[in-house]
Structure formats: C-alpha cells, structure tokens
Design a protein around this motif. Structure first.
Motif, PDB file in Angstrom:
ATOM      1  N   LYS A   1       6.441   4.974 -15.759  1.00  0.00           N
ATOM      2  CA  LYS A   1       5.303   5.241 -14.887  1.00  0.00           C
ATOM      3  C   LYS A   1       4.741   6.629 -15.219  1.00  0.00           C
ATOM      4  N   VAL A   2       3.422   6.763 -15.224  1.00  0.00           N
ATOM      5  CA  VAL A   2       2.788   8.068 -15.469  1.00  0.00           C
ATOM      6  C   VAL A   2       1.872   8.387 -14.291  1.00  0.00           C
ATOM      7  N   VAL A   3       2.032   9.598 -13.736  1.00  0.00           N
ATOM      8  CA  VAL A   3       1.165  10.019 -12.629  1.00  0.00           C
ATOM      9  C   VAL A   3       0.694  11.452 -12.859  1.00  0.00           C
ATOM     10  N   SER A   4      -0.384  11.814 -12.171  1.00  0.00           N
ATOM     11  CA  SER A   4      -0.824  13.216 -12.172  1.00  0.00           C
ATOM     12  C   SER A   4      -0.203  13.924 -10.983  1.00  0.00           C
ATOM     13  N   SER A   5       0.093  15.227 -11.169  1.00  0.00           N
ATOM     14  CA  SER A   5       0.608  16.019 -10.043  1.00  0.00           C
ATOM     15  C   SER A   5      -0.516  16.480  -9.127  1.00  0.00           C
ATOM     16  N   GLY A   6      -1.753  16.350  -9.641  1.00  0.00           N
ATOM     17  CA  GLY A   6      -2.886  16.914  -8.902  1.00  0.00           C
ATOM     18  C   GLY A   6      -3.130  18.377  -9.263  1.00  0.00           C
ATOM     19  N   SER A   7      -2.275  18.930 -10.114  1.00  0.00           N
ATOM     20  CA  SER A   7      -2.408  20.354 -10.441  1.00  0.00           C
ATOM     21  C   SER A   7      -3.560  20.605 -11.408  1.00  0.00           C
ATOM     22  N   THR A   8      -4.351  21.631 -11.087  1.00  0.00           N
ATOM     23  CA  THR A   8      -5.419  22.081 -11.977  1.00  0.00           C
ATOM     24  C   THR A   8      -5.037  23.416 -12.629  1.00  0.00           C
ATOM     25  N   ALA A   9      -3.753  23.729 -12.584  1.00  0.00           N
ATOM     26  CA  ALA A   9      -3.216  24.958 -13.196  1.00  0.00           C
ATOM     27  C   ALA A   9      -2.301  24.573 -14.357  1.00  0.00           C
ATOM     28  N   PRO A  10      -2.054  25.503 -15.282  1.00  0.00           N
ATOM     29  CA  PRO A  10      -1.099  25.215 -16.351  1.00  0.00           C
ATOM     30  C   PRO A  10       0.342  25.373 -15.853  1.00  0.00           C
ATOM     31  N   GLY A  11       0.696  24.548 -14.896  1.00  0.00           N
ATOM     32  CA  GLY A  11       1.992  24.565 -14.236  1.00  0.00           C
ATOM     33  C   GLY A  11       1.888  23.623 -13.053  1.00  0.00           C
ATOM     34  N   THR A  12       2.839  23.745 -12.124  1.00  0.00           N
ATOM     35  CA  THR A  12       2.853  22.844 -10.974  1.00  0.00           C
ATOM     36  C   THR A  12       2.995  23.636  -9.671  1.00  0.00           C
ATOM     37  N   PRO A  13       1.953  24.386  -9.297  1.00  0.00           N
ATOM     38  CA  PRO A  13       2.021  25.114  -8.016  1.00  0.00           C
ATOM     39  C   PRO A  13       1.888  24.092  -6.888  1.00  0.00           C
ATOM     40  N   LEU A  14       2.943  23.939  -6.099  1.00  0.00           N
ATOM     41  CA  LEU A  14       2.953  22.859  -5.106  1.00  0.00           C
ATOM     42  C   LEU A  14       1.774  22.963  -4.130  1.00  0.00           C
ATOM     43  N   GLU A  15       1.324  24.199  -3.874  1.00  0.00           N
ATOM     44  CA  GLU A  15       0.246  24.384  -2.893  1.00  0.00           C
ATOM     45  C   GLU A  15      -1.072  23.772  -3.338  1.00  0.00           C
ATOM     46  N   ILE A  16      -1.222  23.440  -4.613  1.00  0.00           N
ATOM     47  CA  ILE A  16      -2.464  22.785  -5.044  1.00  0.00           C
ATOM     48  C   ILE A  16      -2.216  21.349  -5.514  1.00  0.00           C
ATOM     49  N   CYS A  17      -0.978  20.871  -5.395  1.00  0.00           N
ATOM     50  CA  CYS A  17      -0.676  19.501  -5.841  1.00  0.00           C
ATOM     51  C   CYS A  17      -1.052  18.481  -4.753  1.00  0.00           C
ATOM     52  N   SER A  18      -1.112  17.230  -5.184  1.00  0.00           N
ATOM     53  CA  SER A  18      -1.482  16.170  -4.236  1.00  0.00           C
ATOM     54  C   SER A  18      -0.322  15.869  -3.279  1.00  0.00           C
ATOM     55  N   GLU A  19      -0.669  15.316  -2.126  1.00  0.00           N
ATOM     56  CA  GLU A  19       0.362  14.938  -1.145  1.00  0.00           C
ATOM     57  C   GLU A  19       1.301  13.892  -1.737  1.00  0.00           C
ATOM     58  N   ASP A  20       0.729  12.930  -2.467  1.00  0.00           N
ATOM     59  CA  ASP A  20       1.562  11.890  -3.093  1.00  0.00           C
ATOM     60  C   ASP A  20       2.601  12.517  -4.007  1.00  0.00           C
ATOM     61  N   PHE A  21       2.134  13.488  -4.817  1.00  0.00           N
ATOM     62  CA  PHE A  21       3.072  14.130  -5.727  1.00  0.00           C
ATOM     63  C   PHE A  21       4.157  14.876  -4.964  1.00  0.00           C
ATOM     64  N   LYS A  22       3.751  15.615  -3.926  1.00  0.00           N
ATOM     65  CA  LYS A  22       4.734  16.397  -3.171  1.00  0.00           C
ATOM     66  C   LYS A  22       5.786  15.487  -2.531  1.00  0.00           C
ATOM     67  N   ASP A  23       5.351  14.316  -2.069  1.00  0.00           N
ATOM     68  CA  ASP A  23       6.317  13.349  -1.517  1.00  0.00           C
ATOM     69  C   ASP A  23       7.322  12.929  -2.588  1.00  0.00           C
ATOM     70  N   MET A  24       6.799  12.584  -3.772  1.00  0.00           N
ATOM     71  CA  MET A  24       7.693  12.197  -4.867  1.00  0.00           C
ATOM     72  C   MET A  24       8.616  13.329  -5.249  1.00  0.00           C
ATOM     73  N   PHE A  25       8.051  14.534  -5.283  1.00  0.00           N
ATOM     74  CA  PHE A  25       8.813  15.722  -5.678  1.00  0.00           C
ATOM     75  C   PHE A  25      10.013  15.914  -4.743  1.00  0.00           C
ATOM     76  N   LEU A  26       9.774  15.742  -3.441  1.00  0.00           N
ATOM     77  CA  LEU A  26      10.862  15.974  -2.487  1.00  0.00           C
ATOM     78  C   LEU A  26      11.835  14.801  -2.407  1.00  0.00           C
ATOM     79  N   SER A  27      11.342  13.589  -2.709  1.00  0.00           N
ATOM     80  CA  SER A  27      12.197  12.414  -2.476  1.00  0.00           C
ATOM     81  C   SER A  27      12.932  11.906  -3.718  1.00  0.00           C
ATOM     82  N   SER A  28      12.520  12.340  -4.911  1.00  0.00           N
ATOM     83  CA  SER A  28      13.192  11.833  -6.117  1.00  0.00           C
ATOM     84  C   SER A  28      14.637  12.326  -6.185  1.00  0.00           C
ATOM     85  N   ASP A  29      15.501  11.488  -6.755  1.00  0.00           N
ATOM     86  CA  ASP A  29      16.906  11.890  -6.875  1.00  0.00           C
ATOM     87  C   ASP A  29      17.040  13.118  -7.760  1.00  0.00           C
ATOM     88  N   ILE A  30      16.271  13.121  -8.854  1.00  0.00           N
ATOM     89  CA  ILE A  30      16.347  14.224  -9.810  1.00  0.00           C
ATOM     90  C   ILE A  30      14.936  14.649 -10.205  1.00  0.00           C
TER      91      ILE A  30
END
Lengths: 306, 306
Positions: A206-235
């Motif tokens: 599966k491929v998804v976007s984090s919603g980040s418009t920065a060259p990194g993954t600042p959670l404060e600008i990421c999408s809600e969907d991504f943040k949910d995955m980020f917190l709920s994934s096993d790894i």
C-alpha cells in the motif's frame, strides 16, 4: 529536532543553490532576502525541514515550477531501477537476506540533494560501503524480531531513487503488512506517490501520502489519516535525515534507518558522518497521572515566513 | 566588488564560527538573528567586508572581547617570524630576488581565517607552491618597472603573520619609499599597527592605519589622511581578497597581489581558486567633460544592521 545555528548555514546554502537553479538573476536577490528574513524570525524549536518547506514553497511561487527536481528524480529512479535485479540477486544469495536488504535500504539513503549530495553520487561505491561496514548504532536485531510479530508496519520513505532500495527491503519484510508513506507534494528530491508508483511500489504494498509539504514528516502539518496510522501501526520505520529531524521527539517508538550525512545529525545521534544507523527511539515515558505520553503535545507553529 | 548571493552563505558560516567561538550558548541565537536580519536588508552594492564589519562589531559588543583572534594572530606572527631568516636566504640566493619576494608575499596571503582557512594551514607547502607555480594573472613586470620609477608606494596589508612575508617583499622593493597600511582595529586576523610593530615592520618602513574597521579597505569609512595618501601615492599595492573586494572599483590604478581563495573571487577575477594573482587594475576612464574619474563617487552607505 530543533534547528541548530549550524543548520542556518546549510539552509542558506540550499537557498542559494535553488535560487541559482530556478530563478532569473533579477529574482534571486529578493528570494534570498525573503529567506534571510524568515530565518531571522523563525522559531528554532521547529525542525529544519519546516524552514526548508517555506523556502521551497516560495521558489515554486517565484519560478512557476512545481517540481524543480523532476528530471533528477527520474534519473535516480531509473538508475536505481536498473540496479534492482542485481541488488535482488545480492540479497537472495546472501547468508542473511534481511540484513543485506536493510543495508541496501541505508545505501539508497545517499541519494539526497538537500544535505549537499548532488549529481555525482557514486551509488555503486555506497552500496559496497553499506554492505561491508559495521552499523554505528545497531538495533537491527530489535527491528527484525519486532517485525516478526507485527501485523502493521508504517514505512516512511525519504527520497526518489532511494525508494527502489526501500522496495527491496520491504519485499524482505513481507510487503503485505507494510504501508509505504510519501510526501504530499514534490519538494527537493523527496519521494512522492508518483515516484513510488513509477518504481512499482504500489504493486508491492500500500502507498499513501503523509500529507507533508516539507522535506520530512512534521506531524503538525500531516493529515489526520496519516497521524492515525502513525499512532496505531505496530511498527514505524523512518528513513533518512529529514524524517529523523521531524520525528525524533514524536510520541511513539520509531526505528530510524539512515546514513548520517551532516555534522549536526552526527552530534545529535552520536555517530560519525557517513556511518550507517539503525536507531530505535523508545516511546516517551508515560505520565502516570493522566496516562498521556509527556511529549504528546504537537504544536502547530505559525508560518512566520509568510 | 558587490556582495553576491554566494557571499551570504560564507558570511553566515563565519557568523556561526565566531558565535560558537566567542559567545555563551544563550547569546548565540540572538546574534545569529541579528546577522540574518542584517543580511536580509543589506545593500548588496556594498562589499562583503562592510557586512563582516558589522558582524564582528556586534561580537565585540556581546562578548566584551575586543580581539578574539589575538592568540591566533600571535601564533602566526611568531611562526612567520621563525621562517623569516630562511625565507630571506631563499630570496637572496634566488636568480630573481624581486620575483621570489613577490611570490612569498602571495604565499603569506594563505593565512586568512575569514575565507575559511584556519589553524591547519600548511605554510611550508604554500611557500613551495607559490615559489613554483605560474601566475594565473601576471602584471609582475609592470609592477617591477613602475616601482623602479616610483618615489611613494602605498602597501595595503591584509593579515597578521602574512605581514612578515610582506616585510620581505617590501625590503626588496626598497622600504624607504613604502608606507605599510594596517586596519584601524582588530577584526578577524587582519593586520593591525600592533601586529606590524610586533614583526618589526615599523623599523623597516613607515606604518599607518587606514582607519578601516572592516576586514578590507572600504574608502567610505577610511580616514581623510589615508584617502589623501591613497590618491596621491605613485603606486598602490593591495594585498589579499578583503582589500580587493573593497577597492576593486576605486578611482585609481592599483596592483592587487593575492591568492584566490573563494569561488566568487575566482569568477570575479577570472582565475582558479588557489591560483597566484598579480593584477593591475587601471585607473577608471576619465570623463572628458568634467575631467573627473567616472567612478569617483564614494557613497557612505548607512549602517543598516544597527
């Protein structure tokens, strides 16, 4: 990671490079004044990619070019794709395919233009180095054993070209449980959904976007969907420096897989420039009183450069 | 010379270096913000040393240290003084003492901290290189023949340590007609009257300050006495990059004697980094209508960083 004063010189150098490459001469001075003024008022508690994001955003506005690195990204995607078959053979014939594929994923991380890399990267030399050298920080055994018991793995990609090396490692992990994460828009040579699709990652996992418009993954600008995955994934596996800079104090366990490419990251991580790192950042301590991780507050910082 | 956008990265790097070396951690961020803000509003028609002047002035204020490079300057003055006898022998035994002494004066120009040199300069290697390599730009024959007919020579010095090499060349020119010029206050490792006196230049020729508080000789901040000498001397010899940057469009003939140490100067002069240059800049064209040199207007630029 905060922005250290050493990062300022690097950001100014990047600004000069992108101004020279993308703007007519008469626009360059105004762009540099914009960047310098922005850097003079930026909240240095933010990570460097939050500043880079604004620089590259302004370049898009001034140049009218949405993806200045399009050709370079294609070049490295193609180059890495040409290496794919040979690298797969190396993995399959090795005594420890997991470790070999992990090492190749780190080798791919050399393809980085923000950190002062460039066109004359020797991928072949880097692969040799990555297959041979000891890890400066080695949580690869933890990573391997945790992956065995995991059913969801979030793999946050870093750069185009590198994504082919990530694919090889993901094929070794077991792609059915992996979600590969890209940036939301083209920024520097960072991997986008388009790049991931171009190298066939979408056929593997599966491929998804984090919603980040920065060259990194600042959670404060990421999408809600991504943040949910980020917190709920096993790894969570985070590739490269830009993701480290933006996620180093996030409120969960993360494996940072990268090659150290600058003195600031070297000092921050405690490993020499050029070294291979598989770092496990534990989840922050939980505050017993309210059962929330201490570092969980994710502030949205104002965009001071605009 | 104007400030090119490439100079901005160099100035930020210098600012970080001097902040780390001279300020407590809590003062560094404020200093960097001051520098970045200043750079964002600076009139880029000014030369880089006019910007450096303000950075170093602020460091003096914040640190309370008047001469941060005092020990380093003494180290290089002493090191060069130890080489003096051997270098004099080299000159005296050479088939062309004038050219040999001129080459040594250029070799001494490697002692420069602003341009990214530092403590690990190999003076011995530089001397070998300077004695052997062809000049990338060679007006040494003009310099020699003009010196023969001159009765007043203004020799604008550059750095501590280097001043010993200048002394050797001045002894060859005929020191009785030379006035050696220093900066007015300590700035980076630039030569001051104190340094010139320490290496015995005052026993060889006249030594004066230009009145400059910048790492160069911006005429708009120099003393009236110096400007009179500058315009009336038969010959002006300018050592090093900082003097080139600030005097490259001055309204008289100047011999610029230097080693090229950065890509911007390389492009401006048309000689590779590392090359030896003896450049003769002619006096600007005279406007027949009013008999004044076209470039004679020396504007005093406001100090935008204060």
């Amino acid at each position: 990671m905060k922005t250290y004063i050493e990062c300022l010189a690097c950001l100014v150098r990047q600004a000069i490079d992108i101004a020279n490459a993308n703007l007519d001469e008469e626009k360059r001075e105004g762009f540099m004044r914009f960047v310098l003024k922005g850097l003079s008022t930026f909240d240095y508690r933010n990570s460097p990619p939050m500043m880079a994001r604004q620089m590259y955003g302004r370049i898009r506005e001034l140049s009218g070019i949405d993806d200045p690195y399009k050709d370079i990204k294609k070049h490295y995607n193609d180059k890495a794709l040409q290496m794919y078959r040979g690298l797969k053979d190396t993995v399959n014939k090795s005594p420890d395919p997991f470790e070999t594929a992990l090492r190749l994923a780190i080798a791919g991380n050399i393809i980085d233009f923000g950190a002062g890399g460039g066109h004359d990267i020797s991928l072949d030399d880097t692969v040799k180095h990555a297959l041979r050298d000891p890890f400066a920080i080695d949580f690869s055994h933890d990573l391997r054993s945790e992956l065995e018991g995991a059913s969801t793995v979030l793999y946050i990609g870093d750069n185009a070209g590198e994504v082919v090396f990530d694919r090889i490692f993901i094929e070794e992990i077991g792609p059915e449980k992996v979600t590969f994460v890209t940036r939301d828009i083209p920024i520097i040579n960072d991997v986008t959904i388009e790049d991931a699709t171009y190298v066939g990652m979408d056929k593997v996992c599966k491929v998804v976007s984090s919603g980040s418009t920065a060259p990194g993954t600042p959670l404060e600008i990421c999408s809600e969907d991504f943040k949910d995955m980020f917190l709920s994934s096993d790894i969570v596996i985070s590739k490269g420096q830009g993701n480290f800079e933006t996620l180093s104090s996030a409120s969960r366990e993360i494996f940072f897989v990268l090659m150290v490419k600058c003195p600031v990251i070297s000092r921050e991580i405690g490993a020499e420039v050029g070294s291979l790192v598989v770092l496990k950042k534990p989840s922050p301590t939980v505050d017993a009183d309210n059962d929330k991780p201490i570092e969980e507050s994710i502030d949205v910082h104002p965009n001071v450069m605009e």
